[in-house]
Design an enzyme around this catalytic site. Structure first.
Site, short mmCIF file in Angstrom:
data_model
loop_
_atom_site.label_atom_id
_atom_site.label_comp_id
_atom_site.label_asym_id
_atom_site.label_seq_id
_atom_site.Cartn_x
_atom_site.Cartn_y
_atom_site.Cartn_z
N LYS A 183 39.57 -17.50 -1.25
CA LYS A 183 39.56 -17.24 -2.70
C LYS A 183 39.43 -18.54 -3.49
CE LYS A 183 41.70 -14.49 -6.32
NZ LYS A 183 40.39 -13.94 -6.73
N THR A 218 44.02 -10.33 -11.13
CA THR A 218 45.14 -9.36 -11.21
C THR A 218 46.37 -10.02 -11.82
OG1 THR A 218 44.29 -8.46 -9.15
CG2 THR A 218 46.49 -7.72 -9.84
N THR A 277 36.10 -12.13 -10.80
CA THR A 277 37.21 -12.77 -11.52
C THR A 277 36.87 -14.26 -11.76
OG1 THR A 277 38.33 -13.27 -9.44
CG2 THR A 277 38.91 -11.19 -10.53
N HIS A 337 46.64 -14.53 -1.67
CA HIS A 337 45.29 -14.10 -1.27
C HIS A 337 44.81 -14.90 -0.06
CE1 HIS A 337 45.13 -12.34 -5.34
NE2 HIS A 337 44.23 -11.52 -4.82
N HIS A 338 43.74 -14.42 0.56
CA HIS A 338 43.04 -15.06 1.68
C HIS A 338 42.59 -16.49 1.32
CE1 HIS A 338 39.25 -14.19 -0.49
NE2 HIS A 338 39.92 -13.12 -0.90
N1 LIG Z 1 38.22 -6.61 -9.48
C1 LIG Z 1 38.61 -6.34 -8.22
O1 LIG Z 1 39.17 -5.26 -7.91
C2 LIG Z 1 38.32 -7.34 -7.16
C3 LIG Z 1 37.67 -8.49 -7.49
N2 LIG Z 1 37.27 -9.37 -6.52
C4 LIG Z 1 36.47 -10.50 -6.98
O2 LIG Z 1 35.12 -10.29 -6.56
C5 LIG Z 1 34.47 -11.55 -6.41
C6 LIG Z 1 33.81 -11.63 -5.04
O3 LIG Z 1 34.80 -11.63 -4.04
P1 LIG Z 1 34.42 -11.67 -2.49
O4 LIG Z 1 33.54 -10.52 -2.15
O5 LIG Z 1 35.67 -11.87 -1.76
O6 LIG Z 1 33.55 -13.03 -2.45
P2 LIG Z 1 32.35 -13.43 -1.49
O7 LIG Z 1 32.16 -14.90 -1.66
O8 LIG Z 1 32.60 -12.87 -0.13
O9 LIG Z 1 31.10 -12.64 -2.11
C7 LIG Z 1 30.37 -13.04 -3.24
C8 LIG Z 1 28.92 -12.75 -2.94
O10 LIG Z 1 28.13 -12.96 -4.10
C9 LIG Z 1 26.93 -13.63 -3.71
N3 LIG Z 1 26.30 -14.30 -4.82
C10 LIG Z 1 26.67 -15.44 -5.44
N4 LIG Z 1 25.78 -15.75 -6.41
C11 LIG Z 1 24.84 -14.77 -6.40
C12 LIG Z 1 23.65 -14.53 -7.16
N5 LIG Z 1 23.27 -15.34 -8.15
N6 LIG Z 1 22.91 -13.43 -6.86
C13 LIG Z 1 23.29 -12.58 -5.90
N7 LIG Z 1 24.41 -12.77 -5.13
C14 LIG Z 1 25.17 -13.85 -5.39
C15 LIG Z 1 27.43 -14.59 -2.63
O11 LIG Z 1 26.37 -15.10 -1.84
P3 LIG Z 1 26.55 -16.56 -1.15
O12 LIG Z 1 27.81 -16.50 -0.35
O13 LIG Z 1 25.34 -16.70 -0.33
O14 LIG Z 1 26.63 -17.53 -2.27
C16 LIG Z 1 28.35 -13.67 -1.86
O15 LIG Z 1 27.62 -12.89 -0.92
C17 LIG Z 1 35.57 -12.61 -6.66
O16 LIG Z 1 35.49 -13.04 -8.00
C18 LIG Z 1 36.86 -11.84 -6.43
O17 LIG Z 1 37.97 -12.38 -7.08
C19 LIG Z 1 37.53 -9.17 -5.21
C20 LIG Z 1 38.21 -8.04 -4.81
C21 LIG Z 1 38.67 -7.05 -5.76
O1 LIG Z 2 39.38 -12.44 -4.44
C1 LIG Z 2 39.95 -11.42 -4.00
O2 LIG Z 2 39.94 -11.14 -2.80
C2 LIG Z 2 40.62 -10.52 -4.95
N1 LIG Z 2 40.43 -10.74 -6.22
C3 LIG Z 2 40.96 -9.99 -7.29
C4 LIG Z 2 41.86 -10.86 -8.13
O3 LIG Z 2 41.47 -12.01 -8.43
O4 LIG Z 2 42.92 -10.41 -8.54
C5 LIG Z 2 41.56 -8.68 -6.87
C6 LIG Z 2 42.22 -8.67 -5.53
O5 LIG Z 2 43.50 -9.20 -5.65
C7 LIG Z 2 41.40 -9.38 -4.46
#
Ligand SMILES: NC(=O)C1=CN([C@@H]2O[C@H](COP(=O)(O)OP(=O)(O)OC[C@H]3O[C@@H](n4cnc5c(N)ncnc54)[C@H](OP(=O)(O)O)[C@@H]3O)[C@@H](O)[C@H]2O)C=CC1
Ligand SMILES: O=C(O)C1=N[C@H](C(=O)O)C[C@H](O)C1
Length: 270
Positions: free
Chosen positions: A162, A169, A103, A158-159
């Protein structure tokens, strides 16, 4: 077993990355063939299972996305906007389905994803859960049924990690409300209230964001009228709902024509 679609997870060490890995490994319909992290990450070169604190999975974490994507039928990507744009071009080159959960994407990112989708199947949604995608439909219906006597507010929580607001969403819900009303969200969106804002403008769609603790994701759409309020609510308590939706999208994408799709297409809700 070997005929199952091969999946690569990007951002393997992230909150969603680790949840996606567990979901794919436990799935009977797909196999994990790669895990990508950014260059310099201390997981690079390690066995993924060991890096996650468990038993070996026989998949080494790599910082070479193209090499990983070339061995896969789908890439599931929940990372950052800049990383996602890079992965979109590489997934298209490798002819792998690109499932995007990231997102905070701005128009410049979306334009590049659109270009990649000329050659590849891209499934993108700000929320991959069944519940939220149903809520989007309900929001559109309620907004269409009510007039501007009902003020629409989208409230999300959210946590504390974020980084983007309003959440993906919340924007989906705002778009649905605007569509139901027959207006453009960009013309009525109000997401930055602070200080002497003046009275609420009739017809606006407001956004509020709460950040705290380990809240997985909560969304309310409030229709506030005179003497009554309707509140539509979704509460996520387990990131598994997003991971299962993303895997469903990766499998659904196999055999579809290049283009941009969303979870409404995958879930048959469009
Ligand atoms: N559409 C949906 O249903 C949902 C969407 N999301 C979205 O997903 C995204 C990630 O969320 P979340 O998992 O909580 O975030 P995190 O920060 O926990 O995870 C993101 C990961 O991506 C890695 N990363 C960043 N840049 C690169 C790169 N160039 N190459 C490879 N890896 C990379 C980060 O590494 P490092 O930390 O080392 O930089 C980290 O491990 C957010 O945008 C969130 O809003 C989340 C939940 C549900
Ligand atoms: O960052 C998250 O954690 C989440 N991101 C998504 C969003 O931006 O809506 C989906 C979910 O709510 C969790």
């Amino acid at each position: 077993m070997s005929d199952l679609p091969g999946i690569v997870i990007t951002g393997a060490s992230g909150r969603m990355g680790q949840m996606l890995i567990r979901t794919v490994v436990e799935s009977k319909g797909a196999k994990l063939v790669g895990a990508v992290e950014r260059t310099g990450h201390d997981w690079i070169g390690q066995d993924l299972g060991v890096a996650m604190g468990g038993t070996a999975l026989g998949v080494a974490v790599t910082d070479d996305p193209l090499d990983a994507f070339a061995k896969a039928q789908a890439v599931i990507d929940f990372t950052t906007p800049d990383a996602t744009v890079e992965f979109a071009a590489l997934a298209a080159q490798a002819r792998a389905v690109h499932v995007i959960g990231t997102t905070g994407l701005e128009e410049t990112h979306l334009e590049k994803i659109r270009l990649a989708a000329r050659h590849a199947i891209v499934v993108r949604a700000g929320n991959m859960s069944l519940g939220v995608n149903l809520l989007v439909q309900l929001t559109k219906k309620v907004a269409a049924a009510l007039d501007e006597d009902f003020d629409i507010e989208v409230i999300e929580a959210h946590h504390h990690h974020k980084v983007d607001a309003p959440s993906g969403t919340a924007l989906m819900l705002g778009e649905a409300a605007a569509e139901g009303r027959g207006v453009h969200l960009a013309d009525v969106s109000d997401s930055g209230r602070d200080g002497i804002t003046g009275a609420r403008k009739r017809g606006d769609i407001g956004f509020s964001a709460i950040r705290g603790g380990d809240i997985v994701g909560e969304h309310d759409v409030m229709f506030a009228g005179q003497g009554e309020r309707i509140v539509l609510r979704h509460m996520a308590t387990d990131r598994g709902i997003f991971a299962r939706g993303a895997l469903k999208a990766a499998l659904w994408g196999q055999g579809h024509k290049p283009g941009e799709y969303d979870m409404m297409d995958v879930l048959g809700l469009s």
